[in-house]
Design an enzyme around this catalytic site. Structure first.
Site, PDB file in Angstrom:
ATOM      1  N   ASP A 132      50.124  39.378  48.224  1.00 59.08           N
ATOM      2  CA  ASP A 132      51.429  38.803  48.523  1.00 59.08           C
ATOM      3  C   ASP A 132      52.588  39.446  47.785  1.00 59.08           C
ATOM      4  O   ASP A 132      52.425  40.070  46.738  1.00 59.08           O
ATOM      5  CB  ASP A 132      51.424  37.314  48.147  1.00 59.08           C
ATOM      6  CG  ASP A 132      51.397  37.128  46.628  1.00 59.08           C
ATOM      7  OD1 ASP A 132      50.461  37.624  45.973  1.00 59.08           O
ATOM      8  OD2 ASP A 132      52.342  36.512  46.092  1.00 59.08           O
ATOM      9  N   GLU A 140      37.431  40.242  43.907  1.00 62.14           N
ATOM     10  CA  GLU A 140      38.869  40.355  43.622  1.00 62.14           C
ATOM     11  C   GLU A 140      39.563  41.157  44.714  1.00 62.14           C
ATOM     12  O   GLU A 140      38.973  42.048  45.312  1.00 62.14           O
ATOM     13  CB  GLU A 140      39.075  41.095  42.287  1.00 62.14           C
ATOM     14  CG  GLU A 140      39.545  40.225  41.144  1.00 62.14           C
ATOM     15  CD  GLU A 140      40.976  39.710  41.269  1.00 62.14           C
ATOM     16  OE1 GLU A 140      41.489  39.525  42.393  1.00 62.14           O
ATOM     17  OE2 GLU A 140      41.572  39.460  40.209  1.00 62.14           O
ATOM     18  N   ASP A 141      40.830  40.852  44.937  1.00 63.06           N
ATOM     19  CA  ASP A 141      41.601  41.657  45.890  1.00 63.06           C
ATOM     20  C   ASP A 141      41.976  43.003  45.283  1.00 63.06           C
ATOM     21  O   ASP A 141      41.749  44.052  45.878  1.00 63.06           O
ATOM     22  CB  ASP A 141      42.853  40.888  46.349  1.00 63.06           C
ATOM     23  CG  ASP A 141      43.692  40.353  45.182  1.00 63.06           C
ATOM     24  OD1 ASP A 141      43.295  40.502  44.016  1.00 63.06           O
ATOM     25  OD2 ASP A 141      44.769  39.768  45.452  1.00 63.06           O
ATOM     26  N   VAL A 171      51.493  46.774  46.434  1.00 58.96           N
ATOM     27  CA  VAL A 171      51.024  46.704  47.817  1.00 58.96           C
ATOM     28  C   VAL A 171      50.956  45.254  48.294  1.00 58.96           C
ATOM     29  O   VAL A 171      50.823  44.330  47.475  1.00 58.96           O
ATOM     30  CB  VAL A 171      49.640  47.380  47.985  1.00 58.96           C
ATOM     31  CG1 VAL A 171      49.749  48.880  47.782  1.00 58.96           C
ATOM     32  CG2 VAL A 171      48.602  46.779  47.041  1.00 58.96           C
ATOM     33  N   ASP A 224      44.800  45.699  38.721  1.00 58.51           N
ATOM     34  CA  ASP A 224      46.009  46.443  38.348  1.00 58.51           C
ATOM     35  C   ASP A 224      45.933  46.740  36.850  1.00 58.51           C
ATOM     36  O   ASP A 224      45.383  47.744  36.439  1.00 58.51           O
ATOM     37  CB  ASP A 224      47.224  45.599  38.745  1.00 58.51           C
ATOM     38  CG  ASP A 224      48.544  46.288  38.481  1.00 58.51           C
ATOM     39  OD1 ASP A 224      48.545  47.444  38.013  1.00 58.51           O
ATOM     40  OD2 ASP A 224      49.599  45.688  38.754  1.00 58.51           O
TER      41      ASP A 224
HETATM   42  P1  IMP Z   1      45.907  42.471  36.824  1.00 57.68           P
HETATM   43  O1  IMP Z   1      45.580  41.293  35.973  1.00 57.68           O
HETATM   44  O2  IMP Z   1      47.145  43.204  36.341  1.00 57.68           O
HETATM   45  O3  IMP Z   1      44.743  43.424  37.021  1.00 57.68           O
HETATM   46  O4  IMP Z   1      46.373  41.954  38.227  1.00 57.68           O
HETATM   47  C1  IMP Z   1      45.500  41.354  39.031  1.00 57.68           C
HETATM   48  C2  IMP Z   1      46.136  40.385  40.013  1.00 57.68           C
HETATM   49  O5  IMP Z   1      47.536  40.589  40.219  1.00 57.68           O
HETATM   50  C3  IMP Z   1      45.493  40.651  41.338  1.00 57.68           C
HETATM   51  O6  IMP Z   1      44.380  39.803  41.494  1.00 57.68           O
HETATM   52  C4  IMP Z   1      46.592  40.361  42.319  1.00 57.68           C
HETATM   53  O7  IMP Z   1      46.546  38.994  42.694  1.00 57.68           O
HETATM   54  C5  IMP Z   1      47.854  40.648  41.581  1.00 57.68           C
HETATM   55  N1  IMP Z   1      48.337  42.013  41.898  1.00 57.68           N
HETATM   56  C6  IMP Z   1      48.184  43.127  41.167  1.00 57.68           C
HETATM   57  N2  IMP Z   1      48.727  44.197  41.748  1.00 57.68           N
HETATM   58  C7  IMP Z   1      49.243  43.744  42.934  1.00 57.68           C
HETATM   59  C8  IMP Z   1      49.922  44.395  44.034  1.00 57.68           C
HETATM   60  O8  IMP Z   1      50.180  45.610  44.069  1.00 57.68           O
HETATM   61  N3  IMP Z   1      50.282  43.568  45.054  1.00 57.68           N
HETATM   62  C9  IMP Z   1      50.028  42.231  45.084  1.00 57.68           C
HETATM   63  N4  IMP Z   1      49.378  41.601  44.084  1.00 57.68           N
HETATM   64  C10 IMP Z   1      48.993  42.353  43.024  1.00 57.68           C
HETATM   65 MG    MG Z   2      44.322  38.221  42.616  1.00 59.01          MG
END
Ligand code: IMP
Ligand code: MG
Length: 185
Positions: free
Chosen positions: A170, A111-112, A164, A115
């Site tokens: 992106d 994963e990148d 970020v 969050d």
């Molecule tokens: P989560 O499901 O909230 O953990 O978010 C995960 C996905 O949201 C990541 O795989 C990213 O593709 C995108 N994402 C979360 N935070 C950021 C950020 O700060 N910048 C860009 N993409 C983000």
């Molecule tokens: Mg992602």
């Protein structure tokens, strides 16, 4: 390398906003070499399948994978959780499932960024439906406030709770080509 970047008129409501370097290209490279060494030694004798989470992880995946010194295979999964540019919708959709057979295989999800943790939990559940030998997680970034009830086995950096971009990440599909990681001021 510029340590500041001002968004131009192509960024709509974000135009004029200033981004600042958070993690440089050199720091990313160094950390990826360390993660790859850890992974390569942890999977001696196995041929793990690296599953990249599209789209954000494609650059991290290709740099990480090229530093891996054991045999490995690659596949991708694509999900969507974002409603607008910077906020999660709270619902995860599976847009493209994996294409390989992961039965009895060691799987490493790549994963990148983590969050809210919603996406990674969704992927974990999906992969647990298959009889894998193991599932572990590699992520380049995780935000400080993130709470998940399982470990990220190979984590690059913990970062402040800011949005970020760059290095695959992106803003409305753009800025993925920046070589460093930038944060909104
Ligand atoms: P989560 O499901 O909230 O953990 O978010 C995960 C996905 O949201 C990541 O795989 C990213 O593709 C995108 N994402 C979360 N935070 C950021 C950020 O700060 N910048 C860009 N993409 C983000
Ligand atoms: Mg992602």
């Amino acid at each position: 390398m510029t340590d500041k970047l001002i968004l131009d008129q192509n960024f709509g409501k974000y135009s004029g906003q200033e981004l600042q370097i958070l993690i440089s290209e050199e720091e990313i490279k160094k950390r990826i070499r360390e993660l790859a060494a850890q992974i390569s030694s942890a999977y001696q004798g196995s041929i793990p399948i690296f599953i990249g989470v599209l789209n954000g992880s494609f650059i991290f995946m290709s740099d990480l994978f090229r530093e891996i010194s054991i045999n490995g295979e690659v596949d991708f999964i694509k999900i969507s959780s974002y409603m607008d540019e910077t906020k999660s919708s709270g619902t995860v959709l599976l847009l493209k499932d994996i294409s390989c057979d992961i039965t009895n295989r060691d799987v490493i999800v790549v994963e990148d960024i983590i969050d809210s943790g919603l996406s990674i939990k969704f992927i974990k559940r999906r992969l647990e439906e298959s009889n894998t030998r193991s599932v572990r997680f590699a992520a380049l970034l995780m935000k400080e406030y993130t709470k998940i009830d399982f470990p990220i086995d190979f984590l690059g950096f913990k970062i402040p709770n800011k949005f970020v971009v760059g290095y695959g990440l992106d803003l409305a599909q753009k800025l993925r080509n920046l070589k460093s990681i930038y944060a909104f001021k």
